[in-house]
Design an enzyme around this catalytic site. Structure first.
Site, PDB file in Angstrom:
ATOM      1  N   GLY A  26       0.844  -1.200   0.000  1.00  0.00           N
ATOM      2  CA  GLY A  26       0.000   0.000   0.000  1.00  0.00           C
ATOM      3  C   GLY A  26       0.874   1.243   0.000  1.00  0.00           C
ATOM      4  N   TYR A  28       2.280   2.963   2.508  1.00  0.00           N
ATOM      5  CA  TYR A  28       3.469   2.890   3.369  1.00  0.00           C
ATOM      6  C   TYR A  28       4.489   1.920   2.770  1.00  0.00           C
ATOM      7  CZ  TYR A  28       5.886   3.267   7.912  1.00  0.00           C
ATOM      8  OH  TYR A  28       6.785   3.533   8.914  1.00  0.00           O
ATOM      9  N   ARG A 100      -6.129   4.141   9.519  1.00  0.00           N
ATOM     10  CA  ARG A 100      -7.356   4.680  10.118  1.00  0.00           C
ATOM     11  C   ARG A 100      -8.011   5.727   9.219  1.00  0.00           C
ATOM     12  NH1 ARG A 100      -5.101   8.599  14.887  1.00  0.00           N
ATOM     13  NH2 ARG A 100      -3.034   8.868  14.021  1.00  0.00           N
ATOM     14  N   SER A 137       2.605  -1.563  11.327  1.00  0.00           N
ATOM     15  CA  SER A 137       1.137  -1.627  11.357  1.00  0.00           C
ATOM     16  C   SER A 137       0.619  -1.136  12.716  1.00  0.00           C
ATOM     17  CB  SER A 137       0.666  -3.064  11.128  1.00  0.00           C
ATOM     18  OG  SER A 137       1.367  -3.641  10.041  1.00  0.00           O
ATOM     19  N   HIS A 193       3.119   5.065  20.581  1.00  0.00           N
ATOM     20  CA  HIS A 193       2.694   5.749  19.350  1.00  0.00           C
ATOM     21  C   HIS A 193       1.187   5.948  19.462  1.00  0.00           C
ATOM     22  CE1 HIS A 193       3.065   7.189  15.331  1.00  0.00           C
ATOM     23  NE2 HIS A 193       2.345   6.225  14.784  1.00  0.00           N
TER      24      HIS A 193
HETATM   25  N1  LIG Z   1       3.886   3.150  12.826  1.00  0.00           N
HETATM   26  C1  LIG Z   1       3.675   4.270  12.173  1.00  0.00           C
HETATM   27  O1  LIG Z   1       4.304   5.289  12.459  1.00  0.00           O
HETATM   28  C2  LIG Z   1       2.675   4.310  11.078  1.00  0.00           C
HETATM   29  C3  LIG Z   1       1.870   3.235  10.849  1.00  0.00           C
HETATM   30  N2  LIG Z   1       0.997   3.224   9.795  1.00  0.00           N
HETATM   31  C4  LIG Z   1       0.195   2.015   9.626  1.00  0.00           C
HETATM   32  O2  LIG Z   1       0.721   1.255   8.538  1.00  0.00           O
HETATM   33  C5  LIG Z   1      -0.310   0.413   8.005  1.00  0.00           C
HETATM   34  C6  LIG Z   1      -0.332   0.526   6.489  1.00  0.00           C
HETATM   35  O3  LIG Z   1      -0.684   1.827   6.084  1.00  0.00           O
HETATM   36  P1  LIG Z   1      -0.875   2.166   4.527  1.00  0.00           P
HETATM   37  O4  LIG Z   1       0.193   1.541   3.720  1.00  0.00           O
HETATM   38  O5  LIG Z   1      -1.091   3.614   4.427  1.00  0.00           O
HETATM   39  O6  LIG Z   1      -2.244   1.383   4.208  1.00  0.00           O
HETATM   40  P2  LIG Z   1      -2.723   0.838   2.779  1.00  0.00           P
HETATM   41  O7  LIG Z   1      -4.156   0.504   2.919  1.00  0.00           O
HETATM   42  O8  LIG Z   1      -2.312   1.793   1.705  1.00  0.00           O
HETATM   43  O9  LIG Z   1      -1.872  -0.495   2.562  1.00  0.00           O
HETATM   44  C7  LIG Z   1      -2.003  -1.635   3.328  1.00  0.00           C
HETATM   45  C8  LIG Z   1      -1.672  -2.820   2.431  1.00  0.00           C
HETATM   46  O10 LIG Z   1      -1.636  -3.998   3.238  1.00  0.00           O
HETATM   47  C9  LIG Z   1      -2.090  -5.061   2.398  1.00  0.00           C
HETATM   48  N3  LIG Z   1      -2.454  -6.234   3.190  1.00  0.00           N
HETATM   49  C10 LIG Z   1      -3.563  -6.425   3.943  1.00  0.00           C
HETATM   50  N4  LIG Z   1      -3.534  -7.653   4.494  1.00  0.00           N
HETATM   51  C11 LIG Z   1      -2.372  -8.244   4.107  1.00  0.00           C
HETATM   52  C12 LIG Z   1      -1.752  -9.494   4.352  1.00  0.00           C
HETATM   53  N5  LIG Z   1      -2.331 -10.416   5.142  1.00  0.00           N
HETATM   54  N6  LIG Z   1      -0.564  -9.753   3.776  1.00  0.00           N
HETATM   55  C13 LIG Z   1       0.036  -8.838   2.980  1.00  0.00           C
HETATM   56  N7  LIG Z   1      -0.497  -7.614   2.709  1.00  0.00           N
HETATM   57  C14 LIG Z   1      -1.678  -7.331   3.264  1.00  0.00           C
HETATM   58  C15 LIG Z   1      -3.267  -4.439   1.660  1.00  0.00           C
HETATM   59  O11 LIG Z   1      -3.633  -5.204   0.517  1.00  0.00           O
HETATM   60  C16 LIG Z   1      -2.710  -3.060   1.326  1.00  0.00           C
HETATM   61  O12 LIG Z   1      -2.077  -3.037   0.056  1.00  0.00           O
HETATM   62  C17 LIG Z   1      -1.609   0.860   8.701  1.00  0.00           C
HETATM   63  O13 LIG Z   1      -1.914  -0.019   9.752  1.00  0.00           O
HETATM   64  C18 LIG Z   1      -1.249   2.238   9.246  1.00  0.00           C
HETATM   65  O14 LIG Z   1      -2.037   2.604  10.356  1.00  0.00           O
HETATM   66  C19 LIG Z   1       0.911   4.272   8.930  1.00  0.00           C
HETATM   67  C20 LIG Z   1       1.705   5.389   9.115  1.00  0.00           C
HETATM   68  C21 LIG Z   1       2.593   5.518  10.233  1.00  0.00           C
HETATM   69  C1  LIG Z   2      -0.700   6.632  10.834  1.00  0.00           C
HETATM   70  C2  LIG Z   2       0.197   6.949  11.928  1.00  0.00           C
HETATM   71  O1  LIG Z   2       0.384   6.175  12.840  1.00  0.00           O
HETATM   72  C3  LIG Z   2       0.862   8.208  11.899  1.00  0.00           C
HETATM   73  O2  LIG Z   2       0.857   8.911  10.880  1.00  0.00           O
HETATM   74  O3  LIG Z   2       1.438   8.574  12.935  1.00  0.00           O
END
Ligand SMILES: NC(=O)C1=CN([C@@H]2O[C@H](COP(=O)(O)OP(=O)(O)OC[C@H]3O[C@@H](n4cnc5c(N)ncnc54)[C@H](O)[C@@H]3O)[C@@H](O)[C@H]2O)C=CC1
Ligand SMILES: CC(=O)C(=O)O
Length: 327
Positions: A26, A28, A100, A137, A193
């Site tokens: 996705g 990230y 989210r 995640s 976080h």
């Molecule tokens: N720790 C941090 O600082 C941050 C954490 N996040 C988190 O990162 C995660 C991803 O965010 P985005 O990429 O923006 O979301 P997104 O929706 O763009 O991408 C998520 C991807 O995960 C894939 N996916 C779902 N289940 C799967 C599985 N079992 N195996 C492999 N791939 C699978 C989906 O098909 C999708 O392509 C979210 O939980 C978000 O809250 C986002 C930003 C900061």
């Molecule tokens: C999505 C998230 O955890 C952040 O942007 O901080």
């Protein structure tokens, strides 16, 4: 004359080292894969997802930028939930999971993402048993604890990305407020976080001067609050999805520190066992990162109220982390 690639078209390639898998293609995951490829440090970046075609297409697209950007790292895309090609990865970055929506807290994602992270972690343990795992995640502190349980890996080999991002946000806000180069600013955030994030003003400097000497206390407090809400501020503006440029920079730097065995000290979510008189919990603290993951937690000076905030964060996430085994 035609525009030359960044490396000037030299046929000499640098020594590339190791394989990193990014699970989840996705926003990230794909930006992380791009950053890792552009570092030109790893031999291979594997991008995987349950969706068929997307990781393959993104990998092809990134590879086609190699002549322009001048990097030799190759990106491989694997869709359909397959782990073929990921075997023996040195580092795995777990971005799989839902982001989210405006108004949601990271904790609202826990049940959905726990199922995803557990399944991913089991596959990683099977295919890359010696990997260092970097979880992103959300909710981050709980998903990191779950990934360690589900992989069964030693705790120092499973860490979470949050502190690098939250710290970068704090630094950006301070630099903007004072109108100074971001390079002159040092800040730090610890804790969770989430709601119990602990920005640490006593460890912040601007051109080596304490932040409190150059910014009024009420303005520092405003920036602390803005940092705590940094993720939600982006979510509210985007309307759909969450931040990924700064988050991917943070996760990619952690993966690079691992493969280079750099010993860099960064704020990460790691297992705390006695530091700050806190034990038995995954929490955001500073740690030295190397080939084996976290080499050691680096305990720095905190004021009494910052220390109290860190202990409060530890208790808040400990309670939630105890529940993740059942999710
Ligand atoms: N720790 C941090 O600082 C941050 C954490 N996040 C988190 O990162 C995660 C991803 O965010 P985005 O990429 O923006 O979301 P997104 O929706 O763009 O991408 C998520 C991807 O995960 C894939 N996916 C779902 N289940 C799967 C599985 N079992 N195996 C492999 N791939 C699978 C989906 O098909 C999708 O392509 C979210 O939980 C978000 O809250 C986002 C930003 C900061
Ligand atoms: C999505 C998230 O955890 C952040 O942007 O901080």
């Amino acid at each position: 004359m035609a525009e030359q690639p960044r490396n000037g078209g030299s046929s000499q390639s640098r020594a590339l080292n190791g394989k990193v898998t990014v699970v989840g293609a996705g926003f990230y995951g794909s930006t992380t894969a791009l950053r890792l490829a552009e570092y030109d440090v790893f031999e291979t970046v594997v991008l995987t997802d349950i969706v068929e075609g997307k990781p393959e297409g993104l990998a092809l697209d990134i590879n086609q930028s190699r002549p322009i950007e001048g990097f030799e790292t190759k990106v491989v895309g694997v869709g359909g939930g397959s782990y073929e090609g990921t075997e023996g990865s040195d580092v795995v970055v777990v971005t799989a999971g839902v982001p989210r929506k405006p108004g949601m807290s990271r904790m609202d994602l826990i049940e959905t993402n726990a199922g995803i992270v557990r399944q991913v972690a089991e596959n990683v343990a099977r295919t890359s048993p010696d990997a260092v795992v970097i979880v992103v995640s959300n909710p981050l502190d709980e998903m990191t604890a779950l990934a360690q349980l589900a992989t069964g890996f030693p705790k120092q080999r499973v860490m979470g990305q949050a502190g690098m991002l939250d710290t970068a946000r704090f630094s950006h806000f301070v630099a903007e407020e004072l109108g100074v180069p971001v390079a002159s600013v040092r800040t730090l955030t610890l804790g969770s976080h989430g709601d119990t994030m602990v920005p640490v003003p006593s460890r912040c400097t601007v051109d080596s001067k304490p932040l409190a000497d150059v910014l009024a206390a009420d303005r520092i407090e405003d920036l602390v609050t803005r940092t705590r809400n940094g993720g939600a501020e982006v979510v509210a503006l985007l309307k759909t999805g969450s931040a990924y440029y700064a988050p991917s920079a943070a996760a990619a730097r952690m993966a690079k520190a691992v493969i280079e065995d750099s010993g860099a000290v960064m704020p990460v979510c790691t297992w705390v066992d006695g530091e700050y008189d806190i034990s038995g919990v995954y929490l955001g603290v500073e740690a030295e990162i190397g080939r084996e993951g976290v080499r050691r937690v680096v305990q720095g000076d905190l004021t009494e109220s910052e220390l109290a905030g860190l202990r409060e964060a530890a208790e808040a996430v400990r309670a939630k982390q105890a529940d993740v085994a059942d999710l």
